[in-house]
Design an enzyme around this catalytic site. Structure first.
Site, PDB file in Angstrom:
ATOM      1  N   SER A   1     -51.215   5.216 -12.911  1.00 56.65           N
ATOM      2  CA  SER A   1     -50.139   4.842 -12.000  1.00 56.65           C
ATOM      3  C   SER A   1     -48.951   5.787 -12.203  1.00 56.65           C
ATOM      4  CB  SER A   1     -49.759   3.375 -12.229  1.00 56.65           C
ATOM      5  OG  SER A   1     -48.870   2.915 -11.252  1.00 56.65           O
TER       6      SER A   1
ATOM      7  N   ASP B   1     -58.062  -0.390  -4.887  1.00 59.25           N
ATOM      8  CA  ASP B   1     -56.634  -0.144  -5.100  1.00 59.25           C
ATOM      9  C   ASP B   1     -56.004   0.228  -3.764  1.00 59.25           C
ATOM     10  OD1 ASP B   1     -54.101   0.661  -5.845  1.00 59.25           O
ATOM     11  OD2 ASP B   1     -54.764   2.159  -7.305  1.00 59.25           O
TER      12      ASP B   1
ATOM     13  N   ARG C   1     -40.727  -8.896  -9.406  1.00 56.04           N
ATOM     14  CA  ARG C   1     -42.033  -8.877 -10.078  1.00 56.04           C
ATOM     15  C   ARG C   1     -43.107  -9.511  -9.210  1.00 56.04           C
ATOM     16  NH1 ARG C   1     -45.231  -5.994 -13.208  1.00 56.04           N
ATOM     17  NH2 ARG C   1     -46.501  -7.229 -14.643  1.00 56.04           N
TER      18      ARG C   1
ATOM     19  N   HIS D   1     -55.177  -2.206  -8.055  1.00 60.46           N
ATOM     20  CA  HIS D   1     -54.452  -1.171  -8.798  1.00 60.46           C
ATOM     21  C   HIS D   1     -54.490  -1.415 -10.300  1.00 60.46           C
ATOM     22  CE1 HIS D   1     -51.629   2.047  -9.409  1.00 60.46           C
ATOM     23  NE2 HIS D   1     -50.744   1.234  -9.974  1.00 60.46           N
ATOM     24  N   ASP D   2     -54.428  -2.662 -10.709  1.00 61.93           N
ATOM     25  CA  ASP D   2     -54.414  -2.988 -12.139  1.00 61.93           C
ATOM     26  C   ASP D   2     -55.726  -2.685 -12.846  1.00 61.93           C
ATOM     27  OD1 ASP D   2     -51.836  -3.671 -12.620  1.00 61.93           O
ATOM     28  OD2 ASP D   2     -52.146  -5.843 -12.688  1.00 61.93           O
TER      29      ASP D   2
END
EC number: 2.3.1.46
Length: 381
Positions: free
Chosen positions: A151, A321, A221, A354-355
């Site tokens: 990232s 992602d 967040r 994405h994680d």
């Protein structure tokens, strides 16, 4: 595989002023660093791991006073792991502007004797890389065997290969992008707006008021976390399941309290984040994300921007992602191939969005392990 065990950070102090891309100058500053493994006599087995938005220097291992404080990439870095600390000397650096010990908004401004707060200068990915280069100098490392990140960490790895082409043998860039899309900048703007509009923000000087813009941080967040997960992953984890204290699974409350499991999860993530992260740091790091665009100085031509690179590359993306979609990684691959650079590319079918770059996926880890085997042969590690 065993964990790297108990680790401890240390603080490095730098007296030489650092001129930032904005034109501002940081005088004395400090960076918090952790290292794992042993630097060989030739100093050829060093790997720099660059962190993403809310991470830090604490890449692997645990702290003696908190056995739950596992490093953010502990499944990747350690003895016998894909980045094997029996073979490589690994460095994690907490970036300038962060809230985990390196000089940032929470630090005392020597000119005023109070925290910098909103006065801390805007920093960029390039500024971080120049600061990291001074860490390498302090260790006597002339050339990294690899610079690696996922990232935002991947952006730093790419920037290393551009700014210090002679000092990077391999660039490992995972789930990253050569620049943010308009959509990604928009996500960051909404998150920043949540913080800036929090009454407890006080123009960034909330430290003096003894408060913290928790509401804004929570919302920021929550917005970010949605973008880190794939639609399929969220459907599998939560679906439309209700969260009811009385155990009823099919009845609505008909109010605006937490109703769905996914709402509960996002609120939990937001609360946890607001407990440990700093709002000014969030603003700084998301702006650094926005500004990263190495092709900008070349009229948007990424191939021209990468023309003077000398590293070999591993670029990896994840099919689910959508924050930094595989197409963005393929842009980097194409630009490298245009310049006849050595590049390996993998597009991994992992369901976690994405994680996924943070998770223990066998295909992903085997890819990274195999690439480091190649590097180990080159440097005799």
């Amino acid at each position: 595989m065993e964990s790297i065990g108990v680790v401890a950070p240390h603080t490095m102090h730098f007296a030489e002023p650092l001129r930032l891309q904005s034109g501002s100058v940081l005088g004395n500053y400090q960076l918090v660093v952790e290292t794992y493994g042993e630097l060989n006599a030739a100093r050829s087995n060093a790997v720099l791991v660059c962190h993403a938005l809310n991470a830090s220097h604490h890449v692997a291992g645990v702290y003696a006073d908190d056995p739950r404080s596992t490093g953010w990439w502990d499944n990747m870095v350690g003895p016998g792991k894909p980045l094997d600390t029996n073979r490589f000397f690994v460095i994690g650096v907490n970036n300038l502007g962060s809230c985990f010990g390196s000089t940032g908004p929470m630090s005392i401004d020597p000119a005023t004797g109070t925290p910098y707060g909103a006065r801390f200068p805007v920093v960029t990915v390039e500024d971080w890389v120049h600061a990291q280069a001074r860490v390498a100098d302090a260790f006597g490392i002339e050339r990294f065997a690899a610079v690696m990140g996922g990232s935002l960490g991947g952006m730093q790895a790419l920037a290393w290969s551009l700014l210090y082409p002679e000092r990077v043998a391999h660039c490992i860039d995972i789930a990253s992008t050569p620049k943010l899309s308009a959509q990604n900048i928009a996500f960051n703007e909404v998150a920043r707006s949540a913080i800036l509009s929090d009454p407890d923000f006080h123009g960034g000087d909330y430290y003096a008021h003894g408060v913290k813009p928790r509401r804004g941080l929570r919302v920021a967040r929550m917005i970010g976390h949605i973008t880190y997960l794939s639609d399929d992953d969220m459907a599998e984890k939560f679906g439309r399941a209700l969260r009811r204290a009385d155990g009823a699974l099919d009845a609505y409350n008909f109010n605006f309290d937490v109703e769905f499991e996914v709402e509960s999860y996002l609120r939990y993530q937001g609360d946890k984040f607001a407990d440990y992260f700093d709002a000014n740091t969030y603003l700084l790091i998301t702006r650094a994300l926005d500004y990263f665009d190495p092709a900008k100085a070349f009229n948007g031509d990424l191939s021209a921007a990468l023309a003077h690179t000398k590293a070999k590359y591993l670029i990896a993306s994840f099919m689910t992602d959508w924050r930094f979609a595989p197409a963005r990684s393929r842009e980097i691959v194409k630009a490298l191939l245009d310049n006849r650079r050595s590049v390996s590319y993998a597009e991994i079918d992992a369901p976690h969005g994405h994680d996924a770059f943070l998770l223990d996926d066998a295909r992903y880890h085997n890819l990274v392990r195999a690439y480091y085997e190649r590097i180990a042969e080159e440097v005799g590690a």
